[in-house]
Design a protein around this motif. Structure first.
Motif, PDB file in Angstrom:
ATOM      1  N   ARG A  17       0.876  -1.168   0.000  1.00 23.69           N
ATOM      2  CA  ARG A  17       0.000   0.000   0.000  1.00 23.69           C
ATOM      3  C   ARG A  17       0.914   1.219   0.000  1.00 23.69           C
ATOM      4  O   ARG A  17       1.769   1.374   0.868  1.00 23.69           O
ATOM      5  N   GLN A  29       2.841  -0.373   4.058  1.00 22.41           N
ATOM      6  CA  GLN A  29       2.756  -1.755   4.534  1.00 22.41           C
ATOM      7  C   GLN A  29       2.570  -2.683   3.348  1.00 22.41           C
ATOM      8  O   GLN A  29       2.181  -2.258   2.269  1.00 22.41           O
ATOM      9  N   GLY A  32       0.762  -6.267   6.509  1.00 24.14           N
ATOM     10  CA  GLY A  32       0.214  -5.605   7.687  1.00 24.14           C
ATOM     11  C   GLY A  32       1.326  -5.161   8.615  1.00 24.14           C
ATOM     12  O   GLY A  32       2.369  -5.820   8.713  1.00 24.14           O
ATOM     13  N   VAL A  33       1.100  -4.048   9.279  1.00 20.87           N
ATOM     14  CA  VAL A  33       2.136  -3.459  10.129  1.00 20.87           C
ATOM     15  C   VAL A  33       2.545  -4.413  11.260  1.00 20.87           C
ATOM     16  O   VAL A  33       3.731  -4.589  11.543  1.00 20.87           O
ATOM     17  N   LEU A  34       1.563  -5.056  11.889  1.00 21.97           N
ATOM     18  CA  LEU A  34       1.888  -5.905  13.044  1.00 21.97           C
ATOM     19  C   LEU A  34       2.742  -7.110  12.640  1.00 21.97           C
ATOM     20  O   LEU A  34       3.701  -7.463  13.322  1.00 21.97           O
ATOM     21  N   ALA A  35       2.382  -7.735  11.524  1.00 23.91           N
ATOM     22  CA  ALA A  35       3.145  -8.904  11.053  1.00 23.91           C
ATOM     23  C   ALA A  35       4.563  -8.486  10.658  1.00 23.91           C
ATOM     24  O   ALA A  35       5.536  -9.213  10.911  1.00 23.91           O
ATOM     25  N   ASP A 227       8.125   2.845  11.682  1.00 25.18           N
ATOM     26  CA  ASP A 227       7.775   3.830  12.700  1.00 25.18           C
ATOM     27  C   ASP A 227       7.496   3.176  14.056  1.00 25.18           C
ATOM     28  O   ASP A 227       7.948   3.668  15.085  1.00 25.18           O
ATOM     29  N   LYS A 314       0.275   2.320  19.810  1.00 25.64           N
ATOM     30  CA  LYS A 314       0.196   1.175  20.700  1.00 25.64           C
ATOM     31  C   LYS A 314       1.358   0.268  20.320  1.00 25.64           C
ATOM     32  O   LYS A 314       1.455  -0.170  19.180  1.00 25.64           O
ATOM     33  N   PRO A 316       3.391  -2.605  19.353  1.00 33.20           N
ATOM     34  CA  PRO A 316       3.049  -3.973  18.953  1.00 33.20           C
ATOM     35  C   PRO A 316       3.770  -5.024  19.799  1.00 33.20           C
ATOM     36  O   PRO A 316       3.193  -6.075  20.077  1.00 33.20           O
TER      37      PRO A 316
ATOM     38  N   ASP B  37      -4.141  -3.068  10.449  1.00 32.18           N
ATOM     39  CA  ASP B  37      -4.314  -3.723  11.749  1.00 32.18           C
ATOM     40  C   ASP B  37      -4.957  -2.775  12.763  1.00 32.18           C
ATOM     41  O   ASP B  37      -4.378  -1.750  13.111  1.00 32.18           O
ATOM     42  N   VAL B  39      -5.883  -1.718  16.397  1.00 31.23           N
ATOM     43  CA  VAL B  39      -5.291  -2.003  17.706  1.00 31.23           C
ATOM     44  C   VAL B  39      -6.059  -1.371  18.861  1.00 31.23           C
ATOM     45  O   VAL B  39      -5.736  -1.587  20.021  1.00 31.23           O
TER      46      VAL B  39
END
Lengths: 361, 129
Positions: A17, A29, A32-35, A227, A314, A316, B37, B39
Protein backbone atom coordinates in the motif's frame (compact mmCIF):
# COMPACT_ATOMS: atom_id res chain seq x y z
CA UNK A 1 4.86 15.60 -7.79
CA UNK A 2 5.93 13.01 -5.26
CA UNK A 3 9.25 11.29 -5.88
CA UNK A 4 9.74 7.55 -6.21
CA UNK A 5 12.66 5.37 -5.17
CA UNK A 6 14.26 2.99 -7.69
CA UNK A 7 12.22 0.22 -6.03
CA UNK A 8 8.78 1.73 -6.55
CA UNK A 9 7.69 -0.88 -9.12
CA UNK A 10 8.99 -3.69 -6.92
CA UNK A 11 6.76 -2.48 -4.08
CA UNK A 12 3.70 -2.21 -6.28
CA UNK A 13 4.26 -5.75 -7.57
CA UNK A 14 4.66 -7.00 -4.01
CA UNK A 15 1.21 -5.64 -3.18
CA UNK A 16 2.36 -2.74 -1.04
CA UNK A 17 0.00 0.00 0.00
CA UNK A 18 1.65 3.20 -1.18
CA UNK A 19 1.34 6.47 0.74
CA UNK A 20 2.99 9.83 0.40
CA UNK A 21 5.63 10.47 3.05
CA UNK A 22 7.88 13.52 3.10
CA UNK A 23 7.30 14.06 -0.61
CA UNK A 24 7.90 10.40 -1.48
CA UNK A 25 5.55 7.68 -2.65
CA UNK A 26 6.54 4.94 -0.24
CA UNK A 27 5.18 1.56 0.89
CA UNK A 28 3.47 1.97 4.26
CA UNK A 29 2.76 -1.76 4.53
CA UNK A 30 2.63 -5.00 2.57
CA UNK A 31 0.60 -7.62 4.50
CA UNK A 32 0.21 -5.61 7.69
CA UNK A 33 2.14 -3.46 10.13
CA UNK A 34 1.89 -5.91 13.04
CA UNK A 35 3.15 -8.90 11.05
CA UNK A 36 6.02 -6.84 9.64
CA UNK A 37 6.90 -5.46 13.05
CA UNK A 38 6.96 -8.95 14.51
CA UNK A 39 9.10 -10.29 11.65
CA UNK A 40 11.81 -7.74 12.46
CA UNK A 41 11.68 -8.39 16.22
CA UNK A 42 11.70 -12.18 15.87
CA UNK A 43 13.28 -12.95 12.50
CA UNK A 44 14.19 -10.60 9.67
CA UNK A 45 12.60 -7.88 7.56
CA UNK A 46 13.68 -5.83 4.55
CA UNK A 47 12.97 -2.11 4.12
CA UNK A 48 13.51 0.17 1.16
CA UNK A 49 14.96 3.33 2.65
CA UNK A 50 16.25 4.80 -0.59
CA UNK A 51 14.32 7.98 0.15
CA UNK A 52 17.04 8.83 2.67
CA UNK A 53 19.63 11.21 1.24
CA UNK A 54 23.41 11.06 1.01
CA UNK A 55 25.59 14.17 1.13
CA UNK A 56 29.32 13.55 0.77
CA UNK A 57 32.24 15.64 2.10
CA UNK A 58 35.51 15.17 0.26
CA UNK A 59 38.99 16.66 0.22
CA UNK A 60 41.76 17.48 2.67
CA UNK A 61 39.42 19.73 4.66
CA UNK A 62 36.47 17.31 4.71
CA UNK A 63 36.80 16.15 8.31
CA UNK A 64 37.60 19.57 9.72
CA UNK A 65 34.74 21.11 7.79
CA UNK A 66 32.10 18.59 8.84
CA UNK A 67 33.29 18.75 12.45
CA UNK A 68 32.26 22.41 12.45
CA UNK A 69 28.74 21.54 11.29
CA UNK A 70 28.06 18.45 13.41
CA UNK A 71 27.33 18.19 17.13
CA UNK A 72 29.04 14.86 17.79
CA UNK A 73 32.84 14.41 17.69
CA UNK A 74 34.17 12.85 14.50
CA UNK A 75 37.68 12.79 15.99
CA UNK A 76 36.35 9.94 18.12
CA UNK A 77 35.01 8.16 15.04
CA UNK A 78 37.52 5.86 13.31
CA UNK A 79 37.69 5.23 9.57
CA UNK A 80 35.07 2.56 8.84
CA UNK A 81 32.92 3.74 11.72
CA UNK A 82 29.59 5.57 11.73
CA UNK A 83 28.40 8.21 14.19
CA UNK A 84 24.97 9.66 14.96
CA UNK A 85 24.54 13.36 15.68
CA UNK A 86 22.81 16.60 14.74
CA UNK A 87 23.31 19.52 12.41
CA UNK A 88 22.31 22.67 14.29
CA UNK A 89 21.51 26.26 13.50
CA UNK A 90 23.35 29.09 15.24
CA UNK A 91 20.48 29.34 17.71
CA UNK A 92 20.76 25.61 18.46
CA UNK A 93 17.67 24.40 16.58
CA UNK A 94 18.08 21.10 14.76
CA UNK A 95 18.49 21.29 10.97
CA UNK A 96 18.51 17.48 10.86
CA UNK A 97 19.65 14.41 12.73
CA UNK A 98 22.08 12.41 10.62
CA UNK A 99 24.47 9.47 10.58
CA UNK A 100 27.99 10.22 9.36
CA UNK A 101 29.89 7.33 7.77
CA UNK A 102 33.60 8.13 8.03
CA UNK A 103 35.19 6.36 5.08
CA UNK A 104 38.38 8.36 5.73
CA UNK A 105 39.34 11.79 7.00
CA UNK A 106 38.89 13.13 3.48
CA UNK A 107 35.75 11.20 2.53
CA UNK A 108 32.69 11.25 4.77
CA UNK A 109 29.14 10.30 3.81
CA UNK A 110 26.30 12.04 5.66
CA UNK A 111 23.04 10.09 5.61
CA UNK A 112 20.17 12.60 5.93
CA UNK A 113 16.39 12.39 6.30
CA UNK A 114 14.30 12.19 3.14
CA UNK A 115 12.38 15.39 3.77
CA UNK A 116 15.64 17.27 4.34
CA UNK A 117 17.67 16.21 1.31
CA UNK A 118 17.75 19.62 -0.31
CA UNK A 119 17.63 21.63 2.91
CA UNK A 120 20.62 19.78 4.36
CA UNK A 121 22.62 19.96 1.17
CA UNK A 122 22.01 23.71 0.91
CA UNK A 123 22.85 24.14 4.59
CA UNK A 124 26.03 22.06 4.46
CA UNK A 125 27.22 23.25 1.07
CA UNK A 126 26.78 26.88 2.10
CA UNK A 127 28.83 26.42 5.26
CA UNK A 128 31.49 23.90 4.31
CA UNK A 129 34.86 25.44 5.07
CA UNK A 130 36.98 24.32 2.14
CA UNK A 131 35.51 20.85 1.61
CA UNK A 132 33.93 19.61 -1.59
CA UNK A 133 30.29 18.84 -0.81
CA UNK A 134 28.11 16.86 -3.21
CA UNK A 135 24.50 15.74 -3.03
CA UNK A 136 24.58 12.09 -4.11
CA UNK A 137 21.07 11.29 -2.93
CA UNK A 138 19.77 10.24 -6.33
CA UNK A 139 22.78 8.03 -7.02
CA UNK A 140 22.16 5.66 -4.10
CA UNK A 141 19.66 2.96 -3.25
CA UNK A 142 19.51 2.06 0.41
CA UNK A 143 18.03 -1.15 1.82
CA UNK A 144 17.76 -1.98 5.51
CA UNK A 145 17.93 -5.68 6.41
CA UNK A 146 16.92 -5.81 10.06
CA UNK A 147 16.27 -8.45 12.68
CA UNK A 148 18.04 -11.10 14.76
CA UNK A 149 18.44 -13.37 11.70
CA UNK A 150 19.65 -10.60 9.35
CA UNK A 151 23.33 -11.54 9.59
CA UNK A 152 22.63 -15.17 8.69
CA UNK A 153 20.73 -14.11 5.58
CA UNK A 154 23.31 -11.59 4.44
CA UNK A 155 26.24 -13.93 5.08
CA UNK A 156 25.00 -16.23 2.31
CA UNK A 157 25.45 -13.44 -0.20
CA UNK A 158 28.79 -11.93 0.71
CA UNK A 159 32.35 -13.06 1.30
CA UNK A 160 32.97 -10.49 4.05
CA UNK A 161 32.98 -12.11 7.48
CA UNK A 162 30.05 -10.25 9.01
CA UNK A 163 31.13 -10.81 12.63
CA UNK A 164 34.09 -8.57 11.77
CA UNK A 165 31.68 -5.65 11.21
CA UNK A 166 30.77 -4.38 14.67
CA UNK A 167 27.78 -2.22 15.52
CA UNK A 168 28.02 1.15 13.79
CA UNK A 169 30.90 -0.09 11.62
CA UNK A 170 30.86 -0.54 7.87
CA UNK A 171 32.89 -1.84 4.97
CA UNK A 172 32.73 -2.01 1.19
CA UNK A 173 32.10 -5.35 -0.41
CA UNK A 174 29.94 -7.21 -2.93
CA UNK A 175 26.53 -8.59 -2.02
CA UNK A 176 25.53 -11.15 -4.65
CA UNK A 177 28.01 -9.47 -6.99
CA UNK A 178 26.61 -5.99 -6.38
CA UNK A 179 29.12 -3.49 -4.93
CA UNK A 180 27.74 -2.20 -1.64
CA UNK A 181 28.64 -0.24 1.41
CA UNK A 182 27.60 -2.68 4.15
CA UNK A 183 26.88 -0.89 7.42
CA UNK A 184 25.81 -2.47 10.69
CA UNK A 185 23.34 0.33 11.38
CA UNK A 186 19.58 0.65 11.49
CA UNK A 187 16.50 2.29 12.98
CA UNK A 188 14.77 -0.69 14.57
CA UNK A 189 16.74 -1.58 17.70
CA UNK A 190 17.56 -5.00 16.26
CA UNK A 191 20.80 -6.25 14.82
CA UNK A 192 20.91 -5.57 11.11
CA UNK A 193 22.48 -3.88 8.16
CA UNK A 194 21.95 -0.95 5.89
CA UNK A 195 23.18 -1.62 2.36
CA UNK A 196 24.05 1.29 0.12
CA UNK A 197 24.31 0.43 -3.58
CA UNK A 198 24.15 2.20 -6.89
CA UNK A 199 20.58 3.31 -7.43
CA UNK A 200 20.01 1.13 -10.50
CA UNK A 201 21.15 -1.99 -8.60
CA UNK A 202 18.50 -1.49 -5.90
CA UNK A 203 15.79 -3.72 -7.38
CA UNK A 204 18.26 -6.57 -7.94
CA UNK A 205 19.66 -6.25 -4.43
CA UNK A 206 16.11 -6.33 -3.04
CA UNK A 207 15.22 -9.48 -4.93
CA UNK A 208 18.37 -11.42 -3.95
CA UNK A 209 17.89 -10.50 -0.30
CA UNK A 210 14.23 -11.50 -0.35
CA UNK A 211 15.22 -14.79 -2.00
CA UNK A 212 18.05 -15.51 0.45
CA UNK A 213 15.79 -14.81 3.43
CA UNK A 214 13.03 -17.25 2.48
CA UNK A 215 14.16 -19.97 4.93
CA UNK A 216 14.08 -17.39 7.74
CA UNK A 217 10.61 -16.15 6.79
CA UNK A 218 11.82 -12.73 5.66
CA UNK A 219 9.12 -10.12 5.10
CA UNK A 220 9.14 -6.90 3.11
CA UNK A 221 8.43 -4.12 5.59
CA UNK A 222 6.95 -0.66 5.10
CA UNK A 223 7.10 2.68 6.82
CA UNK A 224 4.36 1.66 9.28
CA UNK A 225 6.55 -0.99 10.90
CA UNK A 226 9.60 1.25 10.60
CA UNK A 227 7.77 3.83 12.70
CA UNK A 228 6.47 1.45 15.38
CA UNK A 229 9.88 -0.24 15.66
CA UNK A 230 11.75 3.03 16.06
CA UNK A 231 9.25 4.37 18.57
CA UNK A 232 9.60 1.28 20.79
CA UNK A 233 13.29 2.19 20.94
CA UNK A 234 12.44 5.89 21.54
CA UNK A 235 14.50 6.79 18.48
CA UNK A 236 13.54 10.31 17.49
CA UNK A 237 11.86 11.07 14.18
CA UNK A 238 12.80 14.38 12.59
CA UNK A 239 9.72 16.44 11.76
CA UNK A 240 7.68 14.76 14.50
CA UNK A 241 9.82 14.75 17.64
CA UNK A 242 12.14 17.60 16.71
CA UNK A 243 12.61 20.33 14.14
CA UNK A 244 14.37 23.62 13.50
CA UNK A 245 12.85 25.12 16.65
CA UNK A 246 13.94 22.41 19.10
CA UNK A 247 17.50 21.84 20.29
CA UNK A 248 19.25 18.49 20.77
CA UNK A 249 19.32 19.15 24.51
CA UNK A 250 15.55 19.54 24.61
CA UNK A 251 15.15 16.47 22.40
CA UNK A 252 17.15 14.36 24.85
CA UNK A 253 20.11 14.07 22.51
CA UNK A 254 22.75 15.67 24.75
CA UNK A 255 24.73 12.42 24.41
CA UNK A 256 25.52 13.37 20.80
CA UNK A 257 26.39 16.99 21.64
CA UNK A 258 30.10 17.31 22.46
CA UNK A 259 30.41 20.87 23.71
CA UNK A 260 34.09 20.35 24.56
CA UNK A 261 35.24 19.16 21.11
CA UNK A 262 35.97 22.63 19.72
CA UNK A 263 33.74 25.13 18.01
CA UNK A 264 30.80 24.08 15.85
CA UNK A 265 27.69 25.82 14.53
CA UNK A 266 25.22 26.10 17.39
CA UNK A 267 27.75 25.36 20.13
CA UNK A 268 27.49 28.72 21.88
CA UNK A 269 23.71 28.63 21.98
CA UNK A 270 23.70 25.07 23.29
CA UNK A 271 26.32 25.89 25.93
CA UNK A 272 24.19 28.81 27.04
CA UNK A 273 21.03 26.73 27.12
CA UNK A 274 22.78 24.05 29.14
CA UNK A 275 23.86 26.63 31.73
CA UNK A 276 20.49 28.40 31.84
CA UNK A 277 18.51 25.19 32.05
CA UNK A 278 15.86 23.79 29.74
CA UNK A 279 12.26 24.95 29.57
CA UNK A 280 11.05 21.67 28.04
CA UNK A 281 12.32 18.14 27.68
CA UNK A 282 11.36 15.21 25.48
CA UNK A 283 10.35 12.21 27.61
CA UNK A 284 9.03 8.73 27.02
CA UNK A 285 5.66 7.93 28.57
CA UNK A 286 3.06 5.19 28.72
CA UNK A 287 -0.67 5.68 29.09
CA UNK A 288 -1.97 4.04 32.26
CA UNK A 289 -5.59 4.22 31.07
CA UNK A 290 -7.10 3.02 27.77
CA UNK A 291 -6.36 5.13 24.71
CA UNK A 292 -3.62 5.94 22.23
CA UNK A 293 -1.69 9.21 22.29
CA UNK A 294 -0.95 10.78 18.91
CA UNK A 295 1.31 13.47 17.53
CA UNK A 296 -0.08 16.90 18.44
CA UNK A 297 -2.18 15.88 21.45
CA UNK A 298 -1.75 18.18 24.46
CA UNK A 299 -0.02 17.20 27.69
CA UNK A 300 -2.17 18.35 30.62
CA UNK A 301 -1.23 19.16 34.20
CA UNK A 302 -4.16 20.03 36.46
CA UNK A 303 -6.28 20.32 33.33
CA UNK A 304 -4.04 22.92 31.66
CA UNK A 305 -1.92 22.31 28.57
CA UNK A 306 1.78 22.31 29.50
CA UNK A 307 3.32 20.30 26.66
CA UNK A 308 2.63 18.22 23.58
CA UNK A 309 2.86 14.66 22.35
CA UNK A 310 5.24 14.27 19.41
CA UNK A 311 4.86 10.53 18.67
CA UNK A 312 2.54 7.85 19.96
CA UNK A 313 1.21 4.42 19.13
CA UNK A 314 0.20 1.18 20.70
CA UNK A 315 3.44 -0.77 20.98
CA UNK A 316 3.05 -3.97 18.95
CA UNK A 317 5.73 -5.75 21.01
CA UNK A 318 4.52 -4.65 24.44
CA UNK A 319 0.79 -4.22 23.90
CA UNK A 320 0.72 -0.89 25.73
CA UNK A 321 0.32 2.71 24.61
CA UNK A 322 3.66 4.47 24.35
CA UNK A 323 4.74 7.90 23.25
CA UNK A 324 7.18 10.78 23.34
CA UNK A 325 6.21 14.24 24.57
CA UNK A 326 7.71 17.60 25.39
CA UNK A 327 6.99 18.40 29.04
CA UNK A 328 8.23 21.03 31.53
CA UNK A 329 11.39 19.90 33.37
CA UNK A 330 9.32 19.45 36.54
CA UNK A 331 7.42 16.62 34.86
CA UNK A 332 10.39 14.98 33.17
CA UNK A 333 11.62 12.66 35.92
CA UNK A 334 10.86 8.96 35.64
CA UNK A 335 7.60 8.21 37.47
CA UNK A 336 6.16 11.71 36.96
CA UNK A 337 2.49 11.66 36.03
CA UNK A 338 0.42 13.87 33.76
CA UNK A 339 -2.56 13.49 31.45
CA UNK A 340 -2.83 13.43 27.67
CA UNK A 341 -5.80 15.10 26.02
CA UNK A 342 -7.12 12.28 23.82
CA UNK A 343 -9.87 13.97 21.80
CA UNK A 344 -11.24 15.78 24.83
CA UNK A 345 -10.66 13.00 27.34
CA UNK A 346 -7.87 13.37 29.93
CA UNK A 347 -6.03 10.04 29.89
CA UNK A 348 -3.48 9.33 32.64
CA UNK A 349 0.16 8.97 31.63
CA UNK A 350 3.42 8.18 33.38
CA UNK A 351 7.02 9.00 32.46
CA UNK A 352 9.07 5.85 31.96
CA UNK A 353 12.63 4.94 31.15
CA UNK A 354 13.44 4.50 27.46
CA UNK A 355 13.88 2.50 25.33
CA UNK A 356 10.41 1.13 25.94
CA UNK A 357 11.44 -2.19 24.43
CA UNK A 358 14.43 -4.24 25.57
CA UNK A 359 15.95 -6.41 22.87
CA UNK A 360 15.76 -10.16 23.48
CA UNK A 361 19.13 -11.66 24.42
CA UNK B 1 -13.59 -8.02 -0.91
CA UNK B 2 -16.67 -9.38 0.79
CA UNK B 3 -19.93 -7.39 0.84
CA UNK B 4 -22.90 -9.44 2.07
CA UNK B 5 -26.05 -8.65 0.10
CA UNK B 6 -28.40 -8.77 3.09
CA UNK B 7 -26.79 -5.68 4.65
CA UNK B 8 -27.23 -1.94 4.13
CA UNK B 9 -24.25 0.38 3.82
CA UNK B 10 -23.13 4.00 4.25
CA UNK B 11 -20.70 6.15 2.29
CA UNK B 12 -18.57 6.26 5.45
CA UNK B 13 -18.11 2.48 5.11
CA UNK B 14 -20.32 1.29 7.94
CA UNK B 15 -22.66 -1.66 7.46
CA UNK B 16 -26.10 -2.16 9.09
CA UNK B 17 -28.08 -5.30 9.74
CA UNK B 18 -31.72 -4.43 10.36
CA UNK B 19 -33.44 -6.50 13.05
CA UNK B 20 -36.94 -5.27 13.89
CA UNK B 21 -36.58 -1.85 15.50
CA UNK B 22 -32.82 -2.22 15.85
CA UNK B 23 -29.81 -2.04 13.59
CA UNK B 24 -26.52 -3.78 14.24
CA UNK B 25 -23.61 -1.57 13.10
CA UNK B 26 -20.04 -2.34 12.13
CA UNK B 27 -17.44 -1.30 9.54
CA UNK B 28 -17.10 -2.99 6.17
CA UNK B 29 -14.46 -5.36 4.92
CA UNK B 30 -13.23 -2.56 2.68
CA UNK B 31 -12.93 -0.21 5.67
CA UNK B 32 -11.00 -2.66 7.84
CA UNK B 33 -8.69 -3.42 4.93
CA UNK B 34 -8.01 0.27 4.34
CA UNK B 35 -7.33 0.88 8.03
CA UNK B 36 -4.91 -2.01 8.42
CA UNK B 37 -4.31 -3.72 11.75
CA UNK B 38 -6.81 -2.32 14.23
CA UNK B 39 -5.29 -2.00 17.71
CA UNK B 40 -7.83 0.06 19.63
CA UNK B 41 -11.54 0.85 19.62
CA UNK B 42 -13.54 3.40 21.53
CA UNK B 43 -17.27 2.69 21.66
CA UNK B 44 -20.21 4.44 23.34
CA UNK B 45 -22.08 3.05 26.33
CA UNK B 46 -25.48 1.44 26.44
CA UNK B 47 -28.07 4.20 26.71
CA UNK B 48 -26.01 6.81 24.84
CA UNK B 49 -27.88 8.68 22.13
CA UNK B 50 -26.49 8.56 18.59
CA UNK B 51 -27.34 10.74 15.63
CA UNK B 52 -27.28 9.83 11.96
CA UNK B 53 -24.04 10.98 10.36
CA UNK B 54 -22.38 11.81 13.66
CA UNK B 55 -19.38 10.07 15.16
CA UNK B 56 -20.17 7.47 17.83
CA UNK B 57 -16.70 6.02 18.29
CA UNK B 58 -13.22 5.57 16.86
CA UNK B 59 -11.05 2.76 15.58
CA UNK B 60 -7.31 3.15 15.60
CA UNK B 61 -4.61 1.33 13.68
CA UNK B 62 -0.95 1.56 14.71
CA UNK B 63 -0.72 4.70 12.61
CA UNK B 64 -4.10 6.41 12.37
CA UNK B 65 -7.34 7.33 14.09
CA UNK B 66 -10.67 6.98 12.24
CA UNK B 67 -14.09 7.99 13.41
CA UNK B 68 -17.10 5.74 12.98
CA UNK B 69 -20.38 7.39 12.04
CA UNK B 70 -23.83 6.29 13.03
CA UNK B 71 -26.03 5.26 10.09
CA UNK B 72 -29.21 6.09 12.01
CA UNK B 73 -30.43 8.19 14.94
CA UNK B 74 -31.55 6.54 18.12
CA UNK B 75 -30.24 4.99 21.30
CA UNK B 76 -27.42 2.50 21.85
CA UNK B 77 -28.94 -0.68 23.29
CA UNK B 78 -25.98 -3.06 23.05
CA UNK B 79 -22.21 -2.69 22.72
CA UNK B 80 -19.75 -5.37 21.64
CA UNK B 81 -17.54 -5.01 24.71
CA UNK B 82 -15.13 -7.88 23.88
CA UNK B 83 -13.76 -5.68 21.06
CA UNK B 84 -11.94 -3.55 23.66
CA UNK B 85 -9.66 -6.46 24.47
CA UNK B 86 -9.62 -7.94 20.97
CA UNK B 87 -9.94 -5.10 18.44
CA UNK B 88 -8.30 -7.32 15.80
CA UNK B 89 -11.65 -9.14 15.62
CA UNK B 90 -12.80 -6.28 13.38
CA UNK B 91 -10.07 -7.19 10.86
CA UNK B 92 -10.75 -10.88 11.10
CA UNK B 93 -14.55 -10.95 11.00
CA UNK B 94 -15.97 -7.50 10.26
CA UNK B 95 -19.58 -8.61 9.65
CA UNK B 96 -20.17 -11.09 12.49
CA UNK B 97 -17.90 -11.12 15.57
CA UNK B 98 -16.65 -7.64 14.68
CA UNK B 99 -20.01 -5.86 15.07
CA UNK B 100 -19.76 -2.71 17.19
CA UNK B 101 -23.09 -1.47 18.49
CA UNK B 102 -26.83 -2.07 18.24
CA UNK B 103 -29.01 0.98 17.91
CA UNK B 104 -32.75 1.24 18.56
CA UNK B 105 -33.63 3.64 15.78
CA UNK B 106 -36.07 6.48 16.22
CA UNK B 107 -37.22 6.81 12.62
CA UNK B 108 -37.59 4.06 10.03
CA UNK B 109 -37.34 6.75 7.36
CA UNK B 110 -33.57 7.02 7.82
CA UNK B 111 -33.19 3.39 6.78
CA UNK B 112 -34.41 4.26 3.30
CA UNK B 113 -31.39 6.52 2.82
CA UNK B 114 -28.92 3.67 3.32
CA UNK B 115 -27.17 2.10 0.33
CA UNK B 116 -27.91 -1.41 -0.82
CA UNK B 117 -25.04 -3.72 -1.67
CA UNK B 118 -24.85 -2.79 -5.36
CA UNK B 119 -24.89 0.91 -4.67
CA UNK B 120 -22.17 0.48 -2.04
CA UNK B 121 -19.97 -1.64 -4.32
CA UNK B 122 -20.28 0.99 -7.00
CA UNK B 123 -19.39 3.70 -4.50
CA UNK B 124 -16.25 1.84 -3.39
CA UNK B 125 -15.18 1.39 -7.01
CA UNK B 126 -15.72 5.06 -7.77
CA UNK B 127 -13.81 6.10 -4.69
CA UNK B 128 -10.83 4.03 -5.79
CA UNK B 129 -10.59 5.86 -9.11
Amino acid sequence: MAQRTPLYDVHVHAGARIVEFAGWEMPVQYQGVLAEHEAVRERVGLFDVSHMGEVVFRGPKALESLQRLFTNDLARCADGQAQYGCLCRDAGGIVDDVVVYRRSADDLLVCVNAANRQKDYDWLHGRAFGAEVTNESDAWAQLALQGPLAAGVLQRLTSVRLPSIGTYRFTNSDVAGIPCMIARTGYTGEDGFELFSASEQGPKLWSVLMGAGQPEGIRPCGLGARDSLRLEMAYRLYGSDMDDTTTPLEAGLSWVVKLDKGDFVGRQALQKQKEAGLSKKLVGFTLTEPGIARHGYAVLQDGKPVGNVTSGTKSPSLGISIGLAYVPPGLAAEGSTFAVDVRGRAVAAKVVKTPFYAKKK
Amino acid sequence: MNFPDDLKYTKEHEWCRIKGNRVVVGITDHAQNQLGDIVYVELPEVGDPVKKGESFGVVESTKAVSEIFSPVSGKVVEVNDPLSDAPETINEDPYEEGWMIQVEFSSGKELEELLDVDAYKKFVEEEAE
